[in-house]
Design an enzyme around this catalytic site. Sequence first.
Site, PDB file in Angstrom:
ATOM      1  N   LYS A 247      34.032 -22.936  96.326  1.00 37.36           N
ATOM      2  CA  LYS A 247      33.993 -24.515  96.825  1.00 37.36           C
ATOM      3  C   LYS A 247      33.796 -24.198  98.619  1.00 37.36           C
ATOM      4  CE  LYS A 247      39.004 -25.049  97.728  1.00 37.36           C
ATOM      5  NZ  LYS A 247      40.505 -25.514  97.139  1.00 37.36           N
TER       6      LYS A 247
ATOM      7  N   ARG B 219      51.566 -31.471  96.366  1.00 35.64           N
ATOM      8  CA  ARG B 219      50.334 -31.852  96.269  1.00 35.64           C
ATOM      9  C   ARG B 219      50.024 -32.340  94.880  1.00 35.64           C
ATOM     10  NH1 ARG B 219      44.823 -28.651  98.117  1.00 35.64           N
ATOM     11  NH2 ARG B 219      44.893 -28.083  95.922  1.00 35.64           N
TER      12      ARG B 219
END
Length: 363
Positions: A36, A131
Amino acid sequence: MTTPRLEIDLGKVRHNATMLVERLAGRGIAVTGVTKATLGAPELARELLAAGVSRLGDSHIEGIEGLRRAGVSAPMTLLRTPMISQVKRVVAHADVSLNTERATLEALSVAAGEQGTSHGVVLMVELGDLREGIMATDLVDAARMVVGLPSLELVGIGTNLACQSGVVPDVANMAELSVLAETAEAALGVRLAVVSGGNSANLGWALGGGDPGRVNDLRLGEAILLGCEPLHRQPVEGLRTDAFVLVAEVIESKIKPSQPWGQLGQTAFGDKPRSADRGLICQVILAVGRQDTDTAGLVAPAGITILGASSDHLVVESADGLRDVGSELAFGLDYSSLARAMSSPYVARVWLAPDREGSTTVR
Ligand SMILES: *Cc1c(COP(=O)(O)O)cnc(C)c1O
């Protein structure tokens, strides 16, 4: 050559990936190579696969689609919980996605059914970093739901620590993940192929010599690219930390006072103006700025001190005299600087690949 540019030494990246794949293989842990930070660059993906990663992972479906278009056929995992608005693209291009929400799983199941395919699911568990993740007490129910949905395959479970709150992956939370895997298996009578323990922050735990339990996968980006672990940003033993450099061009170089004069308000980005008066200095301006990278994460070369940055100027002090206008300086980058530089259309990318003689050439 065009500036600013990121120079990426693929030989060093391959070295890092190979070392991590080998060391973790000794612990029974496979590597998902995370692309990413490079926006799913096929150049990087090919290097990771050559180094022996088991699959690729990216947080954006666009990154995975780009890899498919470039002809990369390896198994791919979408790392960020899919958006319901993107489920058709997810099942078409990613083999597996990491999931936490019933509505999304139902939408993935419908999309996979329509496309006559089956989509793999790793359920993410919340282990304290706050998260993504299903609360541990809800995991068995969620797993049962996945097993009950057509066109989905429950591939495993995983967790992600150290990102949102800095919670350290340790013996206790990793053992909890193993217990959760076994609890889900016992409740459902299935075998989970993948227990994905986390990211680069897990390396201290994984290579520390303790029992990895059921954890058999780590999703690694930063450690492969930058050779360091994110908890203390320390280099990982044996890895190269200089695979990426940002090269910028000098556009002004003058002897100037170290102190501004006139009445002082805020700077363009609200930081404090310069402090100590050091008399006259060699002040050099480079044509790169905060729009191109996170200038706070740049590592200046020897003799250079970063004084400040605005959107498009990086102002540095040179201890070794004035620099020629038109000359270049190369900076190291942290993960934030790298991710931003990769995303800027103003920053060129130069992939350096080792040739057969082992020297580096522009690919
Ligand atoms: C970004 C990300 C990773 C890779 O993290 P690194 O610290 O770069 O190794 C792993 N898992 C998930 C879910 C991610 O979003």
